[in-house]
Design a protein around this motif. Sequence first.
Motif, short mmCIF file in Angstrom:
data_model
loop_
_atom_site.label_atom_id
_atom_site.label_comp_id
_atom_site.label_asym_id
_atom_site.label_seq_id
_atom_site.Cartn_x
_atom_site.Cartn_y
_atom_site.Cartn_z
N ARG A 1 -14.60 32.25 43.30
CA ARG A 1 -15.11 30.94 43.68
C ARG A 1 -16.12 30.43 42.67
O ARG A 1 -16.22 29.23 42.42
N HIS B 1 -8.47 41.28 45.22
CA HIS B 1 -9.01 40.68 46.44
C HIS B 1 -7.97 40.68 47.55
O HIS B 1 -8.21 41.19 48.65
N TRP C 1 -0.92 39.86 45.08
CA TRP C 1 -0.81 40.89 46.12
C TRP C 1 0.62 41.13 46.54
O TRP C 1 0.94 42.17 47.09
N GLN D 1 -21.30 32.14 53.78
CA GLN D 1 -20.54 33.29 54.31
C GLN D 1 -21.20 34.59 53.90
O GLN D 1 -21.35 35.51 54.70
N HIS E 1 -6.16 31.95 55.00
CA HIS E 1 -7.54 32.37 55.27
C HIS E 1 -7.97 31.95 56.67
O HIS E 1 -8.77 32.61 57.31
N ARG F 1 -2.15 27.43 43.71
CA ARG F 1 -3.01 28.60 43.82
C ARG F 1 -2.91 29.45 42.56
O ARG F 1 -2.08 29.21 41.71
N ARG F 2 -3.74 30.45 42.49
CA ARG F 2 -3.70 31.44 41.41
C ARG F 2 -3.86 30.85 40.03
O ARG F 2 -3.27 31.32 39.07
#
Lengths: 352, 194, 559, 280
Positions: free
Chosen positions: C59, C82, C153, C489, C404, C464-465
């Motif tokens: 992030r 992650h 992943w 968070q 998420h 993404r990515r």
Amino acid sequence: MGSASFRIKGGLLSIGIAGITAFLSFLALSAVAAKAFAAEVIQTPTPFEPVSEPAHAIMDFGLLIIWICAAIFFIVFGLLIYTIIRYRAKAGDETTEPAQIYGSEQLELAWTITPVLIVIILGLITAGRIVALDKTDPPEGSLGIRVIGHQWWWELQYEGYDFITANELHIPVDQTAFLTLHSEDVIHSFWVPQLSGKTDLIPNRTNQMWMHPHETGLYVGQCAEYCGTQHAHMLLRVFVHTQPDFERWAAEQQQLATRVASVDLGRETFEQTACVNCHTVRGVTEIGQFGPDLTHLMSRTTIGAGAAANNRENLIAWITNPDHFKPGARMPAMKLSPQKIELVADYLTTLK
Amino acid sequence: MNQSAVEPIDMGTWNRGRVGMLCLIFGESMFFSIFVVAYLFYIGKSGHGPQPSEVLSFPYLATACLLSSSITAGLAVRFIARSHRWLAVLVLAITIGLGASFIAFTAVEWYGLIVDHGLTIRTNLFGTTFYSLVGFHAAHVIVGLCMLSLIFCLLVAGAVRSEHAERVEMVTWYWHFVDAVWIVVFSVVYIIGT
Amino acid sequence: MASSEGLSVSTVPKDVDRTWLDHMHEWVSTVDHKRLGVLYIFSGLFFFILGGLEATAMRAQLAIPANDLVEPAEFNRLFTMHGTTMVFLVGMPIVTGFGNYLIPLMIGARDMAFPRLNAWGFWMFFFGGIVLYMSYFASMGLYGAGTAPDVGWFAYSPLTGRAFSRGNATDYWILGILISGFGSMSGAINMLTTTLTMRCPGMTMRRIPLFVWMMLVVSFLMLLALPVLTAAQVMLLFDRFLGAHFFDTQAGGDAVLWQHFFWFFGHPEVYILIVPGFAYASEIIPVFSRKVIFGYVTMVAASICIGLVAVGVWAHHMFTVGMGRGLDIWFAIITMVVGIPTGIKLFNWIATMYGGKIRFRVPMLFAIAFIGQFLLAGLTGIMLSGAPFTWQLSDSYFVVAHFHYVLIGGLLFTVFGACYFWFPKMFGWMMSERLGLWHFVLFFIGFHLTFTTMHIQGLLGMPRRIYTYEPDRGWAIWNAITSAGVVLQGLGVAFFLLAIFMAFRQKKPAGPDPWDAWTLEWSTSSPPPEYNFLSLPEVRSRRPLWDLKHPEDPDWEHE
Amino acid sequence: MTENEEKESLSLPASTAAPLFFAFGLVLLLASLVTNVIFAYVGAVIAVLGAHGWWREMLPREHIEPVPVQPLSERAPEITPQPASVEHLVVGEDGHRVRLPLEYHPYATGLRAGIAGGIAMAVVGGIHGLVAAGSVWAAFNGFASIVMPLFGASPPPDMLSFHPGIMVAALGVHIALSLLIGIVYSSVLPMLPGHPRLWGGIVAPIVWTAAGWAAVGLVTPDGAGAVSWGWFIASQIAFGLVAGEVVSRSTPVRTLQSYTLSGRAGLEATPAQGHPEDHS
Ligand code: HEA
Ligand code: HEA
Ligand code: CUA
Ligand SMILES: [Cu+2]
């Protein structure tokens, strides 16, 4: 324990309200900020500003699902909020237990069948949209283009015209462009949101996709399937031209590379270096297949699949060390002397 | 079977040993099905190198050995349960012998494929899927053989008595399962595949 | 609270003169399901912090456009590690851990069916995680130094083939997951067998708590899905080490086959992660609403349905590979069907609260937030199951936001709730309500800042990515907000750790039944003795403790 | 939980590090792939040791350890009955833990409502076809021509004649939806305040017609124009009124739950706990 729970509730309420206020003001602020940023925004590749056929139909369909889901959300969420407010423990409630209700056949039946109905309708509509939007044969009079994915750039071969270009797709407006998708190495995905959904480019397979733009302009997109180190810099630009403009562009692309005598030195350097093992310049050398075709390099606005603007300065930096713009790129730093690099760059800038 | 320290109630036939073994078998079947799917998926897709129909011949003898060993394994359990020790030793020995000859047949087949036909796991998709599917099955047979041999030794030594019949039975369940996998494997590899 | 006075929980440790080595030895050689459960949960939390720090680094890199804080290759390793960590080393062990700890207690057993196998399972998982992280130091990557895997992943082939992934980084990914997979499979066998065979007298299948039912479904799914991943990974190992061609596209292998195998595992896997979340919520919500769960039988049926349907939907992750109309239609519709049983559960939880007297203790706060968040998350899932829409949204940040929302808004929130709920049982001390509240509020706000906004990037076309993006895309502001949320968070998580730490320091005794709950685990002391129950309980209804607390009006008369 | 005779200790499986060693050995064995063969040898040795240790734990008989029983002071006290009393629902003093409602319409009512409503709707549709186009088939073809483009098929080529395929498809969708909606009607309508005919006959059809209108407009913009919405609403309302009527006329049946266990099992002729009406 009772009073503790009320203290907590009070605390929670205040913190909750504070939090929500903070959150809302943050959102408001960011909306303002977004406006401010928006001044600089040139291109947001959002599927919600479609300029082409499947993208348009997909947006309509997407909005339909969004609305259905939003309705479900507000009903159920409203119920949840109502319940926790209405049935929060009140003073004196610790001494009694509420009535114990096991369930309700009727209610449970109702909230099983209603979703079943929604799913039936939604499922049928989805099926219909899939059938309508998925074309496996090129329609009459469409422009065929073979798109070949490489780590990390796009090779574009125009069928019916005899030329190959890279990274920047040019298509005519109001005509279907029918893309045949392949990959040389790993899986990539072709995605220009304003024109069409994405489709993967898979080694050993052939996929198809189509787009039928009805507005000219420049639309951006990029590779949407993770394909290795520089997946982020596998950008796409699609220029939608009027028919005559497109023909003009295509005619130019069909030409062999121009020869300008003043840069012969640079051309020789280029030919004598390993460049030619990877790059084709039609009319000069056509062995290289590994890298983008450079015949009309200067007709492209960017180099390195969008990693940098295409100008002499950047070309020099690129040839000196591609990692400068695109760490990990599959083109090696050729370790030429600065003079030679200048010469090569001079030569490349003549490849209009 | 002696009541374990943690077993609270008598579940009758469905005690934890059996249920556990069934779970294991279920998991193993999933494992094998993936290899079977891969085999089916790649049938006829090997561009070059030996093709199944050219080099495979139906393993009648090996199949017969393995299938009949299931019967003798079942008998062994009965004999142990009824304390016929030497009969049990006998049928168990036959079981092990049959299992071992299955492995021997496979070894001969592989030798022929590798040496005569030059088919290895690297040659083509057929080699890749064939050796891994049949190989994993053979590996399971070998594990089963090890367990049976262990029981055999203990039986000869007199350490296995009728109260152990249940545990021996679990091992034979595994053996039957390996057998059942073979039925699938040979249908896929030797019947559908050729 | 019922019986906290008149309770004398002794705080004097039994064995004062033992060194830490003795304790250590006790923990590593334990076969006690409760200790193993605690080990699972704490190693899961440890890996959660690792995974969270990796997310924080990502992030930070994405907070502003064209940032060069993190190298591209390093970024790719970050999201791979992650995702892998969070799914395999956080989600899986935590759900197995709670299952391990609670199933025997809830069904009135003294231990799991196979205590030693249980220990083996834990250590396999743990070493698997270590092997994965060893890649940072020892994978002999291309340039000598250690490199973590960078294949994502789900490790799509052919990116994982030798041709595109040299060195050993990918092998570490395979081995780490393979090894910890064995742990999870043995855990599943254990949970299934325990539930089926070890119930105490009177604990029929119609009386086991919903938690146990749902873990039964989860174990089934684990046993179904994990061997598939194992098999696929073994194939990949064969490709990489023996030169086989399963996924070798240069020798005719098929890249899409891996995707089918992976998602045939991967989709059940996401339900393996969320159904335990449902399980915690199904225990927490009734207790703090003071009502019996609404529609027990329907809940069980819905869980089983989810388990079964989950097996047939995997290719909704593959709408962009060009599967053809027939398959696209099938997988789109069957995916929507999952919404039906899931909806039933949501409605039943709300109906449980409806008419109750809701006590807003920390576990309940997490559970309520879970319902709202999971609702939204599930509905974005439905949007994604409309295949044509997914041709746009797949592999965009909208998907990242969706998962998420389910994984954090759904699973992690309930895990936090479960920690606050069962911590007193596990250790005998209460956790601070005040710190818990801070944790909840900060994490809640942070979560929404990060992931609610993430939907917008997705709708604006951000894939993404990607380690960086152009400044002219209009994504910058949203990414900035997203990244800002992570700070909150992180603070929330820090409060959580603090709350655990303070609980051990303050030693506020909990008593056996601090929440006035109804399932069997609350009838024994906190922490429970090694043998759980001195004499095996006999139950006559789904809420044995209710029967005891309300002899005038027991449940069993009505079930 | 009955009071037990006092035991000194209980037997539990003994702790052992054998599984740990077995696991560690296997991991080293596998890790040798990416490190060095030496790991394989060491790993194999450790794994064999671990497996042997595990074996010894189980055979010839399980290794168990006595665990001393907690002293009385540490045990959880017996659970005491709580003073907190349980609230009851109005429907019946004894019915405070019922499944609600106590009575419901049998599924057959729902099915009947669906069938009746479906017929009513078809009749209105048919009349519309006759009036507007002069052919009953026009109704089916019209229905199909709204719906089929949604589902991606091409609309019927000719609106006035009979097309068996389209007829079957349209009927199938129509019947399935009618039945499902009928069941929802029978379970939801009685719960709503006010008269079921109002909810079922007017409100519900208008809501879904509006939703349908929006959907058609979004997905096939040209489809929306082809529909005569007035007739469409009329046919929906016909469905709603008829189905609502069927539901409101049916007599609900009482569930068995207010009976005691023995009553339900048929052990007692008269239920010990009275019917809910007796109380309210
Ligand atoms: C815990 C994990 C979890 C859970 C529970 C879910 C639940 C669901 N998911 Fe999700 N999903 C993931 C984790 C999860 N997902 C992950 C990790 C990925 C990405 C993987 C990757 O690419 O890295 C993913 C990706 C993903 C995709 C692929 C996107 C893409 O990459 O292109 C899709 C597409 O269909 C999808 C759909 C769904 C659906 C329909 C559900 C349903 O189960 C949701 C059901 C719930 C509801 C619908 C809400 C409640 C219901 C009601 C209130 C009833 C009324 C509603 C209706 C009738 C609609 N998910
Ligand atoms: C359970 C699963 C889970 C969880 C909990 C999370 C949690 C988070 N994730 Fe994760 N994520 C995934 C599962 C999960 N993720 C998966 C499967 C992927 C796909 C991977 C792939 O593409 O291959 C992914 C991908 C992913 C991406 C996309 C990367 C990309 O595509 O480029 C991003 C980007 O923002 C992200 C962010 C976050 C953030 C900010 C959190 C935060 O919630 C984290 C919050 C936690 C902390 C911040 C911990 C900090 C702790 C402290 C500060 C305590 C102090 C420390 C000490 C005292 C020692 N995640
Ligand atoms: Cu090419 Cu990503
Ligand atoms: Cu999924």
